[in-house]
Design an enzyme around this catalytic site. Sequence first.
Site, PDB file in Angstrom:
ATOM      1  N   ARG A  51      -2.137 -31.058 -46.185  1.00  0.00           N
ATOM      2  CA  ARG A  51      -2.252 -32.420 -45.993  1.00  0.00           C
ATOM      3  C   ARG A  51      -1.155 -32.777 -44.260  1.00  0.00           C
ATOM      4  NH1 ARG A  51      -1.611 -34.658 -50.676  1.00  0.00           N
ATOM      5  NH2 ARG A  51      -1.156 -32.702 -51.603  1.00  0.00           N
ATOM      6  N   THR A  52      -0.093 -32.160 -44.644  1.00  0.00           N
ATOM      7  CA  THR A  52       0.679 -32.351 -43.036  1.00  0.00           C
ATOM      8  C   THR A  52      -0.499 -31.570 -41.196  1.00  0.00           C
ATOM      9  OG1 THR A  52       2.464 -32.341 -44.261  1.00  0.00           O
ATOM     10  CG2 THR A  52       2.453 -32.541 -41.593  1.00  0.00           C
ATOM     11  N   LYS A  80      -0.108  -9.388 -36.672  1.00  0.00           N
ATOM     12  CA  LYS A  80      -0.250  -8.098 -35.341  1.00  0.00           C
ATOM     13  C   LYS A  80       0.999  -7.376 -34.987  1.00  0.00           C
ATOM     14  CE  LYS A  80      -4.990  -9.172 -33.346  1.00  0.00           C
ATOM     15  NZ  LYS A  80      -5.896  -9.729 -32.815  1.00  0.00           N
ATOM     16  N   ARG A 101       4.615 -25.456 -37.954  1.00  0.00           N
ATOM     17  CA  ARG A 101       5.114 -25.859 -39.442  1.00  0.00           C
ATOM     18  C   ARG A 101       5.606 -24.450 -39.418  1.00  0.00           C
ATOM     19  NH1 ARG A 101       4.924 -28.298 -44.800  1.00  0.00           N
ATOM     20  NH2 ARG A 101       4.927 -30.083 -43.758  1.00  0.00           N
ATOM     21  N   HIS A 129      12.185 -32.343 -41.581  1.00  0.00           N
ATOM     22  CA  HIS A 129      10.370 -32.619 -41.731  1.00  0.00           C
ATOM     23  C   HIS A 129      10.675 -34.000 -41.168  1.00  0.00           C
ATOM     24  CE1 HIS A 129       6.506 -32.639 -42.212  1.00  0.00           C
ATOM     25  NE2 HIS A 129       6.301 -32.535 -44.071  1.00  0.00           N
TER      26      HIS A 129
END
Lengths: 302, 156
Positions: A51-52, A80, A101, A129
Site C-alpha cells: 500500500r505505502t 547477501k 520502510r 510513520h
Amino acid sequence: MKNRSLLSINDFSLDEQLKILTLAAEFEKNPTQKILEGFVVATLFFEPSTRTKLSFENAASRLGAKVIGFSSLATSSVTKGESLKDTILTVSNYADIIVIRHPNDGSARFAAEISPIPVINAGDGANQHPTQTLLDMYSILKTQGRLDNLNITFVGDLKYGRTVHSLTIALTQFNTTFHLVSPVELKLPSYVKRHIKEKQLSYFQYTDLLDGIPQADIIYMTRIQRERFSDPIEYEKVKNAYNLNNSMLINTKENMRILHPLPRVNEIALDVDNNPKAYYFQQALNGVFVRQALLAAILGVK
Amino acid sequence: MEYSNQRKELKVSAIENGTVIDHIPANSVFRATRILRLDKMENQVLVGTYLDSKKYGKKGIIKVSNTFFKDDEINKIALVAPSATLIVIRDFKVVEKKQVEIPKKIEKIVKCVNPNCITNHENIPTKFDVMKNENGIYLTCLYCDKNTSKENMVFL
C-alpha cells in the site's frame, strides 16, 4: 524543507506541516504535472508494504520522476549480508531522495544520518510513520474544513497502533478533544497521554464503542491484532466489541467521517462502505497528494 | 576521623601521580572500571570495594596511576556513580577535587533496551539523551526514541 529528511512528524514545524497540506491540496486539483522530470526516487522496502510503496511510486511517477528500488529482502543485497549502511550509501549514488520502510525502530533516522541525500521514513518498525500522520491530517482538514477544535474518537488498539500515537501527538497542536475507545489492555500509553495533558486538552476513555460515537467529528478505527494478547481468551472477548456497523451511525453528526489507516479486517462492517460517512478509501488516495507535496518540497521544486 | 582516613589509605595504597575516583557506590565499582575501559589500561590500577565510609556506609574507590581523564570521559561513570568524587593527584598531593557531572548525551557505552532498535541489529554505536525524572536518570535513544531506565542499563 528543501533537502531535509522527514523521519518523525516533529522534524517539521507546525508551519511546515500546514504548508505540506496546502501543497497537497494543489496536487489534488492537478495531480499529473511533470515537475520532477530528471529526478530519481529510490523506494527501499526492507519489509513488504504494498500500500505505502504503491502510493509513493504513484506520487513520484505522476510528477515525472523515475522510481528505482526493491520491495522485499529477496530482491536486495541484504540477503547477501549487506549492512543497512552500505545499502544506503550505494543507493544514494543513484537517487535524489530515499524512501525507506524497515522493520527496525530508528532505522530511518540512522539512514538519514549517513545518507548524503534526504530520506523520507515510510515506517520504521513500531516507531514512526510520518507520511501517514500527514495524510490523516489532510483527510481531517479536507472533510471538516479545519483542524481546530474537533472531537476525534480513536477506536481499537490504542496501545500499539503507531498511527494513533503519531496522529494524537500531532493533533495536540489544534485544541482537539480526544475520545479514546479501547479494551483496558490496549489503552493509550501514558507517554502519549502526557502530550495531551501538557497542552491541557480534554480526553475521555471508554470501553464501550457506542460511548465514543455521537460526539465525534472523526471516528478513527484501527485493527486489533491477535498477537497483542498473551491470553487468547482475552482476545476472543474483545475482538468483536469494536466492530463498527451501519446501524451505529444513525445518530452521528452530519459532518462525521470514518477514517482507517487500512488494511481493515472486520472492525468496519462492509455495510458501512456505502455510507457517505465512510472515508477510508479516499483517505488512502489523499496519501498520494501528500506524498507528492513532500517529494516536491524536499526536492526543492515547490 | 583522621585515623579512619589513614586506614582506608592503607587498604588501597596512595599513588604518586594520577586520578583517584572516590565515593563510588560499593556495587558499581567494577561497572565503573568497565566504562572507563580500565581493563585495557597499561597503568597501575588499584581498586577497592566495600570499604567503610562515614557518608555512604560502604563505598568503592579506584586509583589510576599516571592517567588524567577528560571531563567527558570521567562523567560517563556518573550513570552508575552519580556521587563519585574525582581527585587529581600530583606528587602525592591533591591538586584538584570535584564531583562528577551527569552528561547530557552519552554514546557507545550503554545498549538500547528496545530489542527492535536498529542499534541492536546493525553495527551502530548507540546514542542517548540523558534525562531525569522522579525515579532518577534514564536514557532516551536518539534512534528509536525508547527510554532505557537505570535498572535496564546494560553496559557495552
